[in-house]
Design a protein around this motif. Sequence first.
Motif, PDB file in Angstrom:
ATOM      1  N   ARG A  84       0.824  -1.218   0.000  1.00 55.71           N
ATOM      2  CA  ARG A  84       0.000   0.000   0.000  1.00 55.71           C
ATOM      3  C   ARG A  84       0.854   1.263   0.000  1.00 55.71           C
ATOM      4  NH1 ARG A  84      -3.158  -3.050   3.624  1.00 55.71           N
ATOM      5  NH2 ARG A  84      -2.380  -1.789   5.345  1.00 55.71           N
ATOM      6  N   THR A  85       2.117   1.175   0.435  1.00 58.81           N
ATOM      7  CA  THR A  85       2.987   2.356   0.327  1.00 58.81           C
ATOM      8  C   THR A  85       3.353   2.618  -1.122  1.00 58.81           C
ATOM      9  OG1 THR A  85       5.087   1.159   0.627  1.00 58.81           O
ATOM     10  CG2 THR A  85       4.019   2.007   2.613  1.00 58.81           C
ATOM     11  N   LEU A  86       3.350   1.565  -1.953  1.00 59.33           N
ATOM     12  CA  LEU A  86       3.736   1.729  -3.360  1.00 59.33           C
ATOM     13  C   LEU A  86       2.654   2.384  -4.206  1.00 59.33           C
ATOM     14  CD1 LEU A  86       5.525  -1.682  -3.984  1.00 59.33           C
ATOM     15  CD2 LEU A  86       6.514   0.486  -3.235  1.00 59.33           C
ATOM     16  N   ASN A  87       1.390   2.256  -3.801  1.00 55.92           N
ATOM     17  CA  ASN A  87       0.319   2.913  -4.557  1.00 55.92           C
ATOM     18  C   ASN A  87      -0.374   3.986  -3.722  1.00 55.92           C
ATOM     19  OD1 ASN A  87      -1.286   1.426  -2.829  1.00 55.92           O
ATOM     20  ND2 ASN A  87      -2.188   0.152  -4.405  1.00 55.92           N
ATOM     21  N   ARG A  88       0.224   4.316  -2.590  1.00 61.04           N
ATOM     22  CA  ARG A  88      -0.236   5.375  -1.689  1.00 61.04           C
ATOM     23  C   ARG A  88      -1.652   5.166  -1.182  1.00 61.04           C
ATOM     24  NH1 ARG A  88       1.814  11.258  -3.295  1.00 61.04           N
ATOM     25  NH2 ARG A  88       0.368  11.625  -1.574  1.00 61.04           N
ATOM     26  N   MET A  89      -2.081   3.923  -1.080  1.00 58.71           N
ATOM     27  CA  MET A  89      -3.386   3.639  -0.494  1.00 58.71           C
ATOM     28  C   MET A  89      -3.393   3.927   1.009  1.00 58.71           C
ATOM     29  SD  MET A  89      -5.444   2.931  -2.902  1.00 58.71           S
ATOM     30  CE  MET A  89      -6.851   2.310  -2.013  1.00 58.71           C
ATOM     31  N   ASN A  90      -2.219   3.923   1.634  1.00 55.62           N
ATOM     32  CA  ASN A  90      -2.152   4.258   3.057  1.00 55.62           C
ATOM     33  C   ASN A  90      -2.536   5.712   3.301  1.00 55.62           C
ATOM     34  OD1 ASN A  90      -1.344   1.745   3.997  1.00 55.62           O
ATOM     35  ND2 ASN A  90       0.802   2.161   3.601  1.00 55.62           N
ATOM     36  N   ASP A  91      -2.515   6.547   2.262  1.00 58.75           N
ATOM     37  CA  ASP A  91      -2.914   7.949   2.408  1.00 58.75           C
ATOM     38  C   ASP A  91      -4.350   8.064   2.911  1.00 58.75           C
ATOM     39  OD1 ASP A  91      -0.455   8.352   1.238  1.00 58.75           O
ATOM     40  OD2 ASP A  91      -1.205   9.557  -0.430  1.00 58.75           O
ATOM     41  N   LEU A  92      -5.146   7.032   2.695  1.00 57.47           N
ATOM     42  CA  LEU A  92      -6.554   7.067   3.058  1.00 57.47           C
ATOM     43  C   LEU A  92      -6.795   6.749   4.535  1.00 57.47           C
ATOM     44  CD1 LEU A  92      -7.865   5.145  -0.083  1.00 57.47           C
ATOM     45  CD2 LEU A  92      -7.688   7.625   0.246  1.00 57.47           C
ATOM     46  N   ILE A  93      -5.749   6.350   5.246  1.00 53.30           N
ATOM     47  CA  ILE A  93      -5.857   5.941   6.645  1.00 53.30           C
ATOM     48  C   ILE A  93      -5.570   7.133   7.558  1.00 53.30           C
ATOM     49  CG2 ILE A  93      -4.897   4.415   8.429  1.00 53.30           C
ATOM     50  CD1 ILE A  93      -4.155   2.497   6.133  1.00 53.30           C
ATOM     51  N   GLU A  94      -6.449   7.372   8.529  1.00 56.71           N
ATOM     52  CA  GLU A  94      -6.228   8.454   9.481  1.00 56.71           C
ATOM     53  C   GLU A  94      -5.080   8.095  10.431  1.00 56.71           C
ATOM     54  OE1 GLU A  94      -9.472  10.297  11.545  1.00 56.71           O
ATOM     55  OE2 GLU A  94     -10.889   9.585  10.031  1.00 56.71           O
ATOM     56  N   HIS A  95      -4.414   9.114  10.921  1.00 54.22           N
ATOM     57  CA  HIS A  95      -3.355   8.965  11.931  1.00 54.22           C
ATOM     58  C   HIS A  95      -2.219   8.069  11.450  1.00 54.22           C
ATOM     59  CE1 HIS A  95      -6.213  10.985  14.457  1.00 54.22           C
ATOM     60  NE2 HIS A  95      -7.079   9.997  14.322  1.00 54.22           N
ATOM     61  N   ARG A  96      -1.910   8.156  10.189  1.00 57.37           N
ATOM     62  CA  ARG A  96      -0.786   7.391   9.650  1.00 57.37           C
ATOM     63  C   ARG A  96       0.335   8.360   9.304  1.00 57.37           C
ATOM     64  NH1 ARG A  96      -0.695  10.683   6.054  1.00 57.37           N
ATOM     65  NH2 ARG A  96      -1.979  10.690   4.217  1.00 57.37           N
ATOM     66  N   ARG A  97       1.542   7.821   9.233  1.00 57.48           N
ATOM     67  CA  ARG A  97       2.700   8.655   8.899  1.00 57.48           C
ATOM     68  C   ARG A  97       3.698   7.808   8.131  1.00 57.48           C
ATOM     69  NH1 ARG A  97       7.406   9.809  12.206  1.00 57.48           N
ATOM     70  NH2 ARG A  97       6.351   8.651  13.855  1.00 57.48           N
ATOM     71  N   THR A  98       4.193   8.361   7.056  1.00 52.80           N
ATOM     72  CA  THR A  98       5.223   7.713   6.249  1.00 52.80           C
ATOM     73  C   THR A  98       6.464   8.583   6.291  1.00 52.80           C
ATOM     74  OG1 THR A  98       3.523   6.837   4.760  1.00 52.80           O
ATOM     75  CG2 THR A  98       5.783   6.805   3.958  1.00 52.80           C
ATOM     76  N   THR A  99       7.618   7.972   6.554  1.00 59.59           N
ATOM     77  CA  THR A  99       8.875   8.713   6.504  1.00 59.59           C
ATOM     78  C   THR A  99       9.792   8.036   5.498  1.00 59.59           C
ATOM     79  OG1 THR A  99       9.877   7.440   8.312  1.00 59.59           O
ATOM     80  CG2 THR A  99       8.676   9.436   8.923  1.00 59.59           C
ATOM     81  N   GLY A 100      10.773   8.779   5.036  1.00 58.24           N
ATOM     82  CA  GLY A 100      11.663   8.259   4.014  1.00 58.24           C
ATOM     83  C   GLY A 100      11.095   8.566   2.642  1.00 58.24           C
ATOM     84  N   SER A 101      11.510   7.809   1.660  1.00 56.14           N
ATOM     85  CA  SER A 101      11.047   8.052   0.297  1.00 56.14           C
ATOM     86  C   SER A 101      10.821   6.727  -0.414  1.00 56.14           C
ATOM     87  CB  SER A 101      12.059   8.899  -0.471  1.00 56.14           C
ATOM     88  OG  SER A 101      13.315   8.254  -0.509  1.00 56.14           O
ATOM     89  N   VAL A 102       9.949   6.783  -1.402  1.00 51.81           N
ATOM     90  CA  VAL A 102       9.711   5.644  -2.288  1.00 51.81           C
ATOM     91  C   VAL A 102      10.015   6.151  -3.693  1.00 51.81           C
ATOM     92  CG1 VAL A 102       8.043   3.997  -3.178  1.00 51.81           C
ATOM     93  CG2 VAL A 102       7.932   4.688  -0.771  1.00 51.81           C
ATOM     94  N   LEU A 103      11.068   5.619  -4.289  1.00 56.72           N
ATOM     95  CA  LEU A 103      11.509   6.089  -5.601  1.00 56.72           C
ATOM     96  C   LEU A 103      11.122   5.101  -6.690  1.00 56.72           C
ATOM     97  CD1 LEU A 103      15.115   7.242  -4.651  1.00 56.72           C
ATOM     98  CD2 LEU A 103      13.030   8.619  -4.710  1.00 56.72           C
TER      99      LEU A 103
END
Length: 76
Positions: free
Chosen positions: A39-58
Amino acid sequence: VCFFYGPSQALDNISLTVPEHCVTALIGPSGCGKSTFLRTLNRMNDLIEHRRTTGSVLIDGVDIYGPEIDVVALRK
């Protein structure tokens, strides 16, 4: 990349190079983060409240979490 559900860390410093034109499989026990990582690869986690992503996906050298990324186009 790291990913957090609120204060809980689900992914810890994941780094993976996927070769072009190769089949790649993610295997592991239930609850180890396979789906969260995908889900980090297609940014589906963006839809989840109180979530945080650090770093980068290239992808091809472009950070898919950059502000200029069209998420709809990314998911296609």
